[in-house]
Design an enzyme around this catalytic site. Structure first.
Site, mmCIF file in Angstrom:
data_model
loop_
_atom_site.group_PDB
_atom_site.id
_atom_site.type_symbol
_atom_site.label_atom_id
_atom_site.label_comp_id
_atom_site.label_asym_id
_atom_site.label_seq_id
_atom_site.Cartn_x
_atom_site.Cartn_y
_atom_site.Cartn_z
ATOM 1 C CE LYS A 13 -2.060 -1.028 3.952
ATOM 2 N NZ LYS A 13 -1.333 -2.260 4.344
ATOM 3 N NE ARG A 88 -3.470 -1.170 9.800
ATOM 4 C CZ ARG A 88 -2.392 -0.610 9.211
ATOM 5 N NH1 ARG A 88 -2.388 0.658 8.886
ATOM 6 N NH2 ARG A 88 -1.357 -1.336 8.931
ATOM 7 N NE ARG A 123 7.924 -2.109 5.888
ATOM 8 C CZ ARG A 123 6.616 -1.955 6.045
ATOM 9 N NH1 ARG A 123 5.853 -1.647 5.023
ATOM 10 N NH2 ARG A 123 6.065 -2.148 7.215
ATOM 11 N NE ARG A 152 7.112 0.300 9.960
ATOM 12 C CZ ARG A 152 5.928 0.281 9.346
ATOM 13 N NH1 ARG A 152 5.783 0.815 8.149
ATOM 14 N NH2 ARG A 152 4.892 -0.263 9.923
ATOM 15 N NE ARG A 163 3.004 -4.174 11.295
ATOM 16 C CZ ARG A 163 3.981 -3.999 10.393
ATOM 17 N NH1 ARG A 163 5.151 -4.586 10.542
ATOM 18 N NH2 ARG A 163 3.765 -3.238 9.359
#
Ligand code: AMP
Length: 205
Positions: A13, A88, A123, A152, A163
């Site tokens: 996204k 969400r 990532r 992160r 998550r």
């Protein structure tokens, strides 16, 4: 165009939003980016949000709703926006309706769970520009300093697991919600970001 980008963490996204910002001059409003900024600046909101985010849990609805509604009402959003990672939960989707924030299309990114895990664990974010890279699939340009690429805290294995769990429980019901409204389009989120971008452009054309 007023768009929602829906999908699990790691679905692409943020990456596709950034490409649309560069290519089409669209406005990206990322709930996660706004929250991370608040954490960095140690605002009252940031202090409340921090522990939820680090654990991979959702920040309480009302905090995120107030933040996003205020942001969407700013003048740069008059002509359109991409809501990246918001709503969400069903409560957040209902808040958009209650606040009369119209949405044209909801793009739902479909991606296999193993792809999500590979993407999230690889990532890295550029400390200064906020640009997203992936050590496996989308390496940063030559000359980028390794020390400027950060992982992160919620891209570590335990938080990734959490998550994905939270996504299934809280966010998945939004697929039905927007399907019933006739606003949902599915886009295959597997493969290169170029391929996914083309899929999104076709879906929103
Ligand atoms: P993201 O950058 O979209 O992966 O979001 C990072 C984290 O920010 C999430 O794991 C949540 O803790 C928080 N967050 C982002 N968007 C929302 C939202 N719409 N509702 C609640 N928490 C959110």
């Amino acid at each position: 165009m007023k768009l929602i980008f829906l999908g699990p963490p790691g679905a692409g996204k943020g990456t596709i939003s950034q490409r649309l910002v560069r290519k089409e001059g669209m406005v990206q409003i990322s709930a996660g980016d706004l929250l991370r900024e608040a954490v960095k600046k140690q605002t009252a909101l940031g202090m409340k949000a921090k522990s939820y985010m680090e654990k991979g849990e959702l920040v309480p609805d009302q905090l995120v709703i107030d933040l996003m509604v205020e942001r969407v009402r700013r003048p740069d959003c008059k002509r359109g926006f991409i809501l990246d990672g918001f709503p969400r939960t069903i409560a957040q989707a209902e808040a958009l309706q209650r606040n009369k924030i119209p949405i044209d299309t909801v793009v739902n990114f479909t991606v296999a769970e193993e792809t999500l895990i590979r993407r999230l664990s690889g990532r890295r974010m550029h400390r200064i520009t906020g640009e997203i890279f992936n050590i496996h699939t989308l390496p940063p340009p030559p000359g980028t300093k390794e020390a400027d690429l950060i992982q992160r805290p919620d891209d570590k294995p335990e938080a990734i697991k959490k998550r994905i769990e939270v996504y299934k429980r809280e966010t998945l019901p939004l697929i039905d919600f927007y399907e019933r409204e006739g606003k949902l389009v599915n886009v295959d989120g597997e493969g290169s970001s170029e391929k996914v971008l083309q899929g999104v452009l076709k879906a929103i054309a």
